[in-house]
Design an enzyme around this catalytic site. Structure first.
Site, PDB file in Angstrom:
ATOM      1  N   HIS A 126       1.012 -15.171 -47.894  1.00 16.25           N
ATOM      2  CA  HIS A 126       1.753 -15.383 -49.147  1.00 16.25           C
ATOM      3  C   HIS A 126       3.105 -14.661 -49.027  1.00 16.25           C
ATOM      4  CE1 HIS A 126       2.591 -14.757 -53.488  1.00 16.25           C
ATOM      5  NE2 HIS A 126       1.705 -15.712 -53.729  1.00 16.25           N
ATOM      6  N   ASP A 203      -3.377  -7.796 -47.178  1.00 15.17           N
ATOM      7  CA  ASP A 203      -3.208  -8.301 -48.532  1.00 15.17           C
ATOM      8  C   ASP A 203      -4.576  -8.815 -48.979  1.00 15.17           C
ATOM      9  OD1 ASP A 203      -2.705  -9.668 -50.833  1.00 15.17           O
ATOM     10  OD2 ASP A 203      -1.237 -11.048 -49.990  1.00 15.17           O
ATOM     11  N   GLN A 206      -6.644 -12.174 -52.682  1.00 13.18           N
ATOM     12  CA  GLN A 206      -7.623 -13.246 -52.887  1.00 13.18           C
ATOM     13  C   GLN A 206      -9.010 -12.802 -52.417  1.00 13.18           C
ATOM     14  OE1 GLN A 206      -7.044 -16.054 -54.499  1.00 13.18           O
ATOM     15  NE2 GLN A 206      -4.821 -16.057 -54.551  1.00 13.18           N
ATOM     16  N   LYS A 229      -6.148 -11.682 -61.028  1.00 14.43           N
ATOM     17  CA  LYS A 229      -6.919 -12.740 -60.346  1.00 14.43           C
ATOM     18  C   LYS A 229      -8.396 -12.359 -60.284  1.00 14.43           C
ATOM     19  CE  LYS A 229      -2.963 -13.730 -57.414  1.00 14.43           C
ATOM     20  NZ  LYS A 229      -2.291 -15.003 -57.651  1.00 14.43           N
ATOM     21  N   CYS A 367       3.760 -20.344 -52.736  1.00 22.83           N
ATOM     22  CA  CYS A 367       4.399 -19.144 -52.143  1.00 22.83           C
ATOM     23  C   CYS A 367       3.996 -18.975 -50.677  1.00 22.83           C
ATOM     24  CB  CYS A 367       4.067 -17.873 -52.930  1.00 22.83           C
ATOM     25  SG  CYS A 367       4.578 -17.947 -54.643  1.00 22.83           S
TER      26      CYS A 367
HETATM   27  C1  LIG Z   1      -2.610 -13.971 -51.206  1.00 21.42           C
HETATM   28  C2  LIG Z   1      -1.763 -13.466 -52.322  1.00 21.42           C
HETATM   29  N1  LIG Z   1      -1.093 -12.311 -52.154  1.00 21.42           N
HETATM   30  C3  LIG Z   1      -0.315 -11.788 -53.128  1.00 21.42           C
HETATM   31  C4  LIG Z   1      -0.166 -12.437 -54.327  1.00 21.42           C
HETATM   32  C5  LIG Z   1       0.711 -11.815 -55.373  1.00 21.42           C
HETATM   33  O1  LIG Z   1      -0.052 -11.401 -56.486  1.00 21.42           O
HETATM   34  P1  LIG Z   1       0.736 -10.772 -57.726  1.00 21.42           P
HETATM   35  O2  LIG Z   1       1.684 -11.842 -58.191  1.00 21.42           O
HETATM   36  O3  LIG Z   1      -0.302 -10.475 -58.737  1.00 21.42           O
HETATM   37  O4  LIG Z   1       1.442  -9.588 -57.235  1.00 21.42           O
HETATM   38  C6  LIG Z   1      -0.819 -13.648 -54.541  1.00 21.42           C
HETATM   39  C7  LIG Z   1      -0.618 -14.389 -55.801  1.00 21.42           C
HETATM   40  O5  LIG Z   1      -0.657 -15.601 -55.850  1.00 21.42           O
HETATM   41  C8  LIG Z   1      -1.647 -14.174 -53.525  1.00 21.42           C
HETATM   42  O6  LIG Z   1      -2.322 -15.319 -53.681  1.00 21.42           O
END
Ligand SMILES: Cc1ncc(COP(=O)(O)O)c(C=O)c1O
Length: 409
Positions: A126, A203, A206, A229, A367
């Site tokens: 992402h 990260d 998810q 999430k 993204c």
């Molecule tokens: C894999 C992943 N990392 C990071 C994020 C960013 O999350 P946040 O917008 O809550 O910081 C997302 C959000 O869609 C995501 O799917």
């Protein structure tokens, strides 16, 4: 990697759905959970209760209410520590999101890196785990080395080992793709990177929604997550850092409650985690996050994962029978996320028709532009399932997609 289930409940989607007022009252179908999940009533109730019974600013007051609020807030840190099996609560920093958690590490590495140093990233990731490293490239002259997944979205741990050079300062990689919904081989990546003396940031945004996470067993150096999430509130995320890192890292933000001694020409920072939490933190959101973690573990992590795997399998089986559609990812590893596209119809048009039928999916690049460049589509549709999703909803989605493609052909 799995924790023992704290409470075993009989799985009943109707009971679960009744815990989520928006889902229970929705005339349509919500399948955009990877973007943000709906909240069980207990999350909102706990925040209201916190606001009405034990709210004040934390760490500041000499009064009883501040003490109660501080106990709730620090209790939330301890709760997240146990949820992630982190070695200590002080290894958990609350942020406003996963994005901020990753940027916090990037800002610390800005102080460590020299021009020409390298960071290994993956094109599965992402933008939240890519753009912070691009900022380091632009501002500090670091070089990004890219690892690509195969055509099915699988990452090969040895590709990370091969990408590491004596100039590598960090490997930054997702623990679960937000496009494929499948875990990456993080343990192996960490082991191979550590053999070469390189730390790993994962990260977990998810992954933590769908699987029990044990950061100690993973041996990962940094793990980022976001609350909204995970059925929790917006405005709260967290960074786990392995012992030893936080002492060496400079703070990202300066402000109140993060200073040990203050002089006109001198400042000494408080110990972690407070050094990284300048200003008023997300106090009520931390209370809501605890309720979300309790709820998820109360339903049972294995129970949820089993249900979501069944949804993923059913979705793939139904979509396999739809003509002119490409379903991405590894058919052998159905996850809670189904991303699809059709050469004959734009993803935005498919999503608009689904929306007209009351089905919420996401259309776009989610993204993940580097990944979409590899997939050969600038835009795809993503249906993402949650613990309250049902097989009937998956059927309704498949029927609606088939109808949409017939309209758009
Ligand atoms: C894999 C992943 N990392 C990071 C994020 C960013 O999350 P946040 O917008 O809550 O910081 C997302 C959000 O869609 C995501 O799917």
């Amino acid at each position: 990697m799995l924790h023992p289930e704290p409470v075993q409940k009989v799985w009943d989607p109707n009971v679960i759905r009744s815990d989520f007022p928006l889902i229970a009252g929705l005339s349509g179908i919500y399948l955009d959970n990877a973007a943000s999940a709906q909240k069980p009533r207990c999350v909102m109730d706990s925040m209201t209760d916190g606001a009405f019974t034990r709210y004040a600013n934390v760490h500041r007051g000499a009064h009883r209410l501040s003490g109660l609020a501080t106990a709730s807030y620090e209790g939330a840190r301890a709760r997240l520590q146990s949820f992630l099996n982190a070695p200590g609560a002080e290894q958990i920093i609350f942020t406003k999101s996963a994005t901020e958690a990753i940027n916090l590490v990037a800002s610390a590495f800005a102080a460590i890196v020299a021009p020409g140093d390298e960071i290994v990233v993956s094109s599965l990731d992402h933008h939240a785990n890519l753009v912070p490293w691009h900022l380091l490239r632009e501002r500090h002259g670091i070089v990004l080395r890219w690892v690509d997944p195969d055509a099915f979205g699988n990452l090969d741990p040895t590709a990370f080992a091969d990408a590491i050079t004596p100039r590598t300062r960090l490997v930054a990689v997702t623990h679960m793709s937000n496009v494929f919904g499948v875990l990456t081989p993080l343990e192996a990546i960490v082991r191979l990177a550590h053999e070469k003396g390189v730390p790993v940031l994962a990260d977990g945004t998810q992954a933590v929604v769908h699987h029990a996470i044990d950061v100690s067993a993973l041996d990962v150096d940094f793990y980022a997550l976001t609350g909204h999430k995970l059925y929790g509130p917006t405005g709260i995320g967290a960074l786990y850092a392995k012992p030893g890192w936080l002492e060496r890292m400079p703070p990202m933000l300066g402000g109140g409650e993060m200073v040990a001694t203050f002089g006109r020409d001198h400042v000494e920072y408080a110990a972690a985690p407070h050094k990284f939490e300048a200003g008023t933190p997300p106090i009520l959101e931390a209370i809501g996050l605890v309720a979300a973690l309790d709820y998820v573990e109360g339903v049972g992590r294995t129970t949820i994962a089993t249900h979501e795997a069944a949804l993923g399998r059913h979705a793939r089986a139904r979509f396999a029978a739809i003509p002119n559609i490409t379903v991405f990812g590894d058919a052998e590893k159905p996850g809670p996320i189904l991303t699809f596209a059709s050469a004959g119809a734009h993803a935005n048009d498919i999503a608009a028709i689904l929306d007209a039928k009351g089905i919420c999916v996401r259309a776009g690049a989610h993204c993940t532009q580097p990944l979409h460049q590899m997939l050969g589509f600038s835009s795809t549709c993503r249906a993402s399932f949650a613990m309250y999703s049902t097989l009937d909803e998956v059927d309704a989605l498949a029927d609606a997609v088939e109808e949409a493609l017939a309209i758009l052909k």
